[in-house]
Design a protein around this motif. Sequence first.
Motif, short mmCIF file in Angstrom:
data_model
loop_
_atom_site.label_atom_id
_atom_site.label_comp_id
_atom_site.label_asym_id
_atom_site.label_seq_id
_atom_site.Cartn_x
_atom_site.Cartn_y
_atom_site.Cartn_z
N GLU A 1 19.48 54.61 60.94
CA GLU A 1 20.15 53.95 59.81
C GLU A 1 19.74 52.48 59.68
O GLU A 1 19.52 51.98 58.58
CB GLU A 1 21.66 54.05 60.04
N GLN B 1 20.39 66.36 51.76
CA GLN B 1 20.41 64.91 51.59
C GLN B 1 18.99 64.35 51.70
O GLN B 1 18.14 64.93 52.37
CB GLN B 1 21.29 64.27 52.68
N ILE C 1 22.23 60.86 55.19
CA ILE C 1 22.37 59.86 54.12
C ILE C 1 21.67 60.33 52.85
O ILE C 1 20.53 60.81 52.89
CB ILE C 1 21.79 58.49 54.55
N ARG D 1 30.61 67.29 48.42
CA ARG D 1 31.12 66.51 49.56
C ARG D 1 29.97 66.14 50.52
O ARG D 1 29.90 65.02 51.03
CB ARG D 1 32.20 67.30 50.30
N ALA E 1 28.80 62.24 51.42
CA ALA E 1 29.38 61.83 52.72
C ALA E 1 28.96 60.41 53.09
O ALA E 1 29.75 59.62 53.60
CB ALA E 1 28.94 62.82 53.80
N LYS E 2 27.70 60.08 52.81
CA LYS E 2 27.20 58.72 53.05
C LYS E 2 26.05 58.50 52.08
O LYS E 2 25.10 59.28 52.06
CB LYS E 2 26.73 58.55 54.49
N TRP F 1 27.38 53.24 51.61
CA TRP F 1 28.77 53.54 51.26
C TRP F 1 29.21 54.89 51.82
O TRP F 1 28.45 55.84 51.82
CB TRP F 1 28.88 53.54 49.74
N GLN F 2 30.44 54.92 52.29
CA GLN F 2 31.11 56.18 52.62
C GLN F 2 32.42 56.18 51.86
O GLN F 2 33.09 55.15 51.77
CB GLN F 2 31.39 56.27 54.12
N SER G 1 36.16 56.16 50.88
CA SER G 1 37.43 55.89 51.58
C SER G 1 38.29 57.15 51.46
O SER G 1 37.97 58.06 50.68
CB SER G 1 38.14 54.72 50.91
N GLU H 1 37.84 59.86 48.49
CA GLU H 1 37.55 61.28 48.77
C GLU H 1 38.62 62.18 48.15
O GLU H 1 38.31 63.24 47.61
CB GLU H 1 37.44 61.55 50.28
#
Length: 221
Positions: A6, A61, A68, A106, A110-111, A136-137, A139, A143
């Motif tokens: 990351e 992803q 990510i 979802r 997720a990220k 960003w994830q 909150s 969600e």
Amino acid sequence: MRPKNEQELLARAESIAGLTLSELASQWHIAIPPNLKRDKGWVGMLIETVLGATAGSKAEQDFNHLGIELKTIPINSKGYPLETTFVSLAPLTQNSGIIWENSHVRHKLAKVLWIPVEGMRQIPLAERRIGCPILWQPSADQEQRLRLDWEELMDYIVLGKIEEINAHLGEVLQLRPKGANSRSLTKGIDKNGQIINTLPLGFYLRKQFTSEILQQFMQNG
């Protein structure tokens, strides 16, 4: 080369912030189109190439090994998104057993690494600048809002109410046709349980929601 972790991904994204699209494209010897009329996804493809994304058009992803997703987002001079953000295609058939927890939406959200890019039409494509990356994830509240919309929209699909779906449904998530014309028809189910031909539907994040994400970052940054 895909990033190992990351931190490496973020460092790459930060290193291109402030560059114009032509500066970045020339560094990578990538031809820049005159405009995006025929090359709608060009900006996203450029950023994917530079950052080392591997998914291409697959449903996984963009940086699957890091969990990510990458999203470039065109913004105006005030930092407000200029368009909705595509998340994933909606499953119109064979959707029994799909719940929010194991849904594509979802998984994809997720990220997310957001890369804002100037999108105003008056700025020539070559001169548009790349903004600071935002990792960003959702909150718990974000969600929950996504989940409620997803469940409501999926109910329409499962109950065969595809014809009743419109862009006004959903507070943060909307379902819209993804295909441009009748050549891209797919299978769906009507309210009698019969298989019908219909346009593919995609889940999109509303501009108000992505604006909230960007604003949140600016306040914290």
